[in-house]
Scaffold this motif. Structure first.
Motif, mmCIF file in Angstrom:
data_model
loop_
_atom_site.group_PDB
_atom_site.id
_atom_site.type_symbol
_atom_site.label_atom_id
_atom_site.label_comp_id
_atom_site.label_asym_id
_atom_site.label_seq_id
_atom_site.Cartn_x
_atom_site.Cartn_y
_atom_site.Cartn_z
ATOM 1 N N ASN A 46 15.374 2.968 1.991
ATOM 2 C CA ASN A 46 14.909 4.329 2.235
ATOM 3 C C ASN A 46 14.071 4.864 1.078
ATOM 4 O O ASN A 46 13.263 5.764 1.268
ATOM 5 N N GLY A 47 14.316 4.318 -0.124
ATOM 6 C CA GLY A 47 13.595 4.775 -1.296
ATOM 7 C C GLY A 47 12.304 4.007 -1.532
ATOM 8 O O GLY A 47 11.204 4.502 -1.281
ATOM 9 N N ILE A 48 12.433 2.758 -1.981
ATOM 10 C CA ILE A 48 11.249 1.941 -2.304
ATOM 11 C C ILE A 48 10.400 1.700 -1.067
ATOM 12 O O ILE A 48 9.170 1.877 -1.087
ATOM 13 N N MET A 49 11.038 1.307 0.054
ATOM 14 C CA MET A 49 10.278 1.029 1.262
ATOM 15 C C MET A 49 9.815 2.307 1.966
ATOM 16 O O MET A 49 8.970 2.257 2.856
ATOM 17 N N GLY A 50 10.378 3.444 1.555
ATOM 18 C CA GLY A 50 9.962 4.717 2.139
ATOM 19 C C GLY A 50 9.129 5.554 1.179
ATOM 20 O O GLY A 50 9.055 6.770 1.332
ATOM 21 N N ALA A 51 8.502 4.886 0.215
ATOM 22 C CA ALA A 51 7.711 5.614 -0.782
ATOM 23 C C ALA A 51 6.587 6.406 -0.134
ATOM 24 O O ALA A 51 6.233 7.505 -0.590
ATOM 25 N N ASP A 52 6.001 5.855 0.957
ATOM 26 C CA ASP A 52 4.891 6.541 1.616
ATOM 27 C C ASP A 52 5.350 7.792 2.363
ATOM 28 O O ASP A 52 4.530 8.625 2.763
ATOM 29 N N LYS A 53 6.670 7.940 2.549
ATOM 30 C CA LYS A 53 7.196 9.133 3.209
ATOM 31 C C LYS A 53 7.620 10.207 2.215
ATOM 32 O O LYS A 53 8.175 11.238 2.597
#
Length: 410
Positions: A380-387
């Motif tokens: 949710n953090g690293i892979m959701g950086a674009d969010k």
């Protein structure tokens, strides 16, 4: 009672409770590993984890681990009665189980008859405990019964009754008197606990309306009320109800912080909203992944040389589920009853963690629902950086909290 006597009593209680605390890490590891490897985001990346074999394996691991986690209050009750009993400890343990079940049965039955508990529509804080619908009093209820039974046991286990009722002489009297006294305690709790729960419900409105201050209060109370089983009243109203927010995402109106967060994760172009995710344990990523491991290192460092190996094995086993899944109870209970002031400091620092993550819009989230702190940081953090996860804040905040907890505990 003098200050020295009170301190001695707390220290003895802490030693007695080490037995259930020592079994928490293994259950936490089972739940942590089972939940982490059944995380939907991980299965998308590693599809073979979604095979029937692994689904069964990790589900069984979670269920096995939850046997301890879901029943820790009654384990506390039995351990306290057993530990404090001067003799005939088996009878004390049996009586404490009967007392705990009587407490919940009488309290639950009375509230069902009164209409406070609707079996078809359980409210926050109401649940089935070992098959009995009742109020969840957490480890607080277990501790009350454990102390009560140990007192009754030590006072009456040698009692001599009139010949007509001599069948209840000695230890046979303990279960009988326990059931009677626990029934009265259950009735008292039926009147005492609901108003407390209602007051905490009103606190939810305050948390929503006060921004940064509300985040601090939310985080502090969520930890502070853990031993009383009342922490559910802090976070659950925000998880699935409109208190946690109402938003239109992907053309659908969604309410509740959990549902909104999941919808954002699964909707391209939708960005995280700190006013929603602040209720989903962003702060727990900081104190569970970094703060409490710092405290664990401090406890190892300050242990007597003869105990270092034992403490090291306990701390390692407790840190793994804490950092991976946010199952922090094994570490928290290890100092809650031995040094309650430290637990108070921990609760305040937890509140500050929620405040800081709110201020910097740290949208990573950490709880069992989202794979725990570590998995949340990755998926949710690293892979959701674009969010807009702003996950890089974990580095300075994590380092700060590791040091804070380490030096506080030393």
């Amino acid at each position: 009672m003098t200050k020295e006597k009170i301190l001695e009593s707390f220290q003895k209680l802490g030693k007695v409770l080490m037995a259930p605390v020592l079994i928490l890490p293994i259950s936490g590891i089972l739940v942590g590993v089972g939940s982490a490897f059944s995380n939907p985001n991980l299965i998308k990346s590693v599809p073979f984890l979604g095979s029937t074999f692994f689904v069964y394996l990790f589900s069984l691991m979670k269920d096995a681990g939850n046997v301890v986690i879901n029943n820790i209050p009654v384990i506390f009750a039995i351990s306290i009665a057993y530990g404090f009993a001067k003799s005939e400890k088996g009878t004390a343990a049996l009586a404490s189980f009967l007392g705990y079940m009587t407490l919940n049965t009488v309290m639950g039955s009375f509230l069902v008859l009164k209409g406070t508990i609707d079996p078809d529509n359980l409210l926050t804080g109401q649940r089935s405990i070992l098959g009995v619908l009742t109020l969840d009093t957490g480890v607080f209820g277990g501790i009350i019964i454990g102390l009560l039974v140990s007192y009754l046991h030590n006072k009456y286990y040698k009692i001599e009754l009139p010949s007509v009722i001599s069948i209840f002489n000695g230890t046979r009297f303990i279960p009988a008197i326990t059931i009677i006294v626990s029934s009265f305690v259950g009735l008292i709790m039926a009147f005492v606990f609901p108003p407390i729960q209602n007051a905490l419900g009103a606190m939810s409105e305050f948390i929503v309306s006060t921004g940064s201050l509300g985040s601090f209060v939310y985080g502090t109370l969520e930890r502070l009320l853990l031993p009383f089983g009342l922490h559910h009243f802090i976070y659950l109203p925000f998880f699935f109800a409109s208190l946690g927010g109402v938003e239109e995402i992907g053309g659908q109106v969604v309410e509740g912080a959990v549902n909104i967060y999941n919808a954002i994760l699964n909707t391209p172009g939708a960005n995280f909203d700190i006013s929603v995710s602040r209720f989903l344990m962003n702060g727990k990523v900081i104190f569970a992944m970094f703060g409490l491991p710092g405290a664990a290192l401090a406890m190892y460092k300050t242990a007597l040389p003869a105990n270092k190996k034992k403490v090291a094995s306990l701390m390692i086993a407790a840190v793994i589920p804490c950092a991976l899944m946010g199952i922090s109870e094994p570490l928290e209970y290890s100092f809650l009853f031995v040094a309650p002031m430290l637990f108070g400091i921990h609760a305040i620092l937890s509140g500050v963690a929620y405040l800081l993550t709110y201020i910097v819009s740290f949208n990573v989230v950490g709880s069992a629902s989202f794979g725990g702190p570590f998995m949340s940081l990755i998926f949710n953090g690293i892979m959701g950086a674009d969010k807009g996860s702003n996950w890089l804040w974990v580095i300075p905040l994590g380092a700060l909290y590791f040091c804070l907890y380490y030096f506080t505990k030393t």
